[in-house]
Design a protein around this motif. Structure first.
Motif, short mmCIF file in Angstrom:
data_model
loop_
_atom_site.label_atom_id
_atom_site.label_comp_id
_atom_site.label_asym_id
_atom_site.label_seq_id
_atom_site.Cartn_x
_atom_site.Cartn_y
_atom_site.Cartn_z
N LYS A 1 11.31 -7.39 -67.18
CA LYS A 1 10.97 -5.98 -66.94
C LYS A 1 10.50 -5.73 -65.51
N GLU A 2 10.17 -6.79 -64.78
CA GLU A 2 9.73 -6.64 -63.40
C GLU A 2 10.89 -6.46 -62.43
N TYR A 3 12.11 -6.65 -62.90
CA TYR A 3 13.29 -6.55 -62.04
C TYR A 3 14.02 -5.24 -62.33
N ASN A 4 14.52 -4.60 -61.29
CA ASN A 4 15.17 -3.31 -61.50
C ASN A 4 16.64 -3.28 -61.10
N SER A 5 17.19 -4.40 -60.66
CA SER A 5 18.63 -4.49 -60.40
C SER A 5 19.15 -5.72 -61.12
N TRP A 6 20.28 -5.55 -61.81
CA TRP A 6 20.84 -6.64 -62.62
C TRP A 6 22.34 -6.73 -62.40
N GLY A 7 22.85 -7.95 -62.45
CA GLY A 7 24.28 -8.15 -62.47
C GLY A 7 24.82 -8.03 -63.88
N GLN A 8 26.12 -8.23 -64.01
CA GLN A 8 26.78 -8.05 -65.31
C GLN A 8 26.70 -9.30 -66.18
N GLY A 9 26.31 -10.41 -65.59
CA GLY A 9 26.19 -11.66 -66.34
C GLY A 9 27.43 -12.53 -66.24
N THR A 10 27.21 -13.83 -66.36
CA THR A 10 28.31 -14.79 -66.39
C THR A 10 28.03 -15.82 -67.47
N GLN A 11 29.03 -16.14 -68.27
CA GLN A 11 28.85 -17.03 -69.42
C GLN A 11 28.86 -18.48 -68.98
N VAL A 12 27.88 -19.22 -69.48
CA VAL A 12 27.83 -20.68 -69.32
C VAL A 12 27.83 -21.29 -70.70
N ALA A 13 28.76 -22.19 -70.96
CA ALA A 13 28.85 -22.88 -72.24
C ALA A 13 28.85 -24.38 -71.98
N VAL A 14 27.95 -25.09 -72.67
CA VAL A 14 27.83 -26.53 -72.51
C VAL A 14 28.15 -27.18 -73.84
N SER A 15 29.18 -28.01 -73.85
CA SER A 15 29.59 -28.67 -75.08
C SER A 15 28.93 -30.05 -75.19
N SER A 16 28.67 -30.44 -76.42
CA SER A 16 28.00 -31.73 -76.64
C SER A 16 29.02 -32.85 -76.77
#
Length: 120
Positions: free
Chosen positions: A105-120
């Protein structure tokens, strides 16, 4: 406010590495503290790392992740090493004027996000 665009996510095996990038535009980049957050399905968005002049890390990533910034390129990076399946999430870049904070909540600018998937 700055506009943010993340890149660099993907699928990696446990123990592997990824580097995320977040390119900023629209305002004086050096005035902003930059943060990385992540959100796994069904969970709240959580703090990962932040930087302005010093770097701060969540305990869960300390010693494995490294945040850095290049003010000339107006870009912040997140180098992720020794990845674990529990690191799987959408990773978001965020910006705020002032010092680094750990709450979304302290941040007021955000990117769209990028997916990270780690397989076991």
């Amino acid at each position: 406010q700055v506009q943010l665009v993340e890149s660099g996510g993907g699928l990696v095996q446990a123990g592997g590495s990824l580097r995320l990038s977040c390119a900023a535009s629209g305002d004086t980049f050096s005035n902003y503290a930059m943060g990385w957050f992540r959100q796994a399905p069904g969970k709240e968005r959580e703090f990962v790392a932040a930087i302005k002049w010093s770097a701060y890390y969540a305990d869960s990533v300390k010693g494995r992740f490294d945040i850095s910034r290049d003010n000339a390129k107006t870009t912040v990076y997140l180098q992720m090493n020794s990845l674990k399946p529990e690191d799987t999430a959408v990773y978001y870049c965020a910006a705020r004027k002032g010092g680094p904070m750990t709450k979304p909540k302290e941040y007021n600018s955000w990117g769209q996000g990028t997916q990270v998937a780690v397989s076991s």
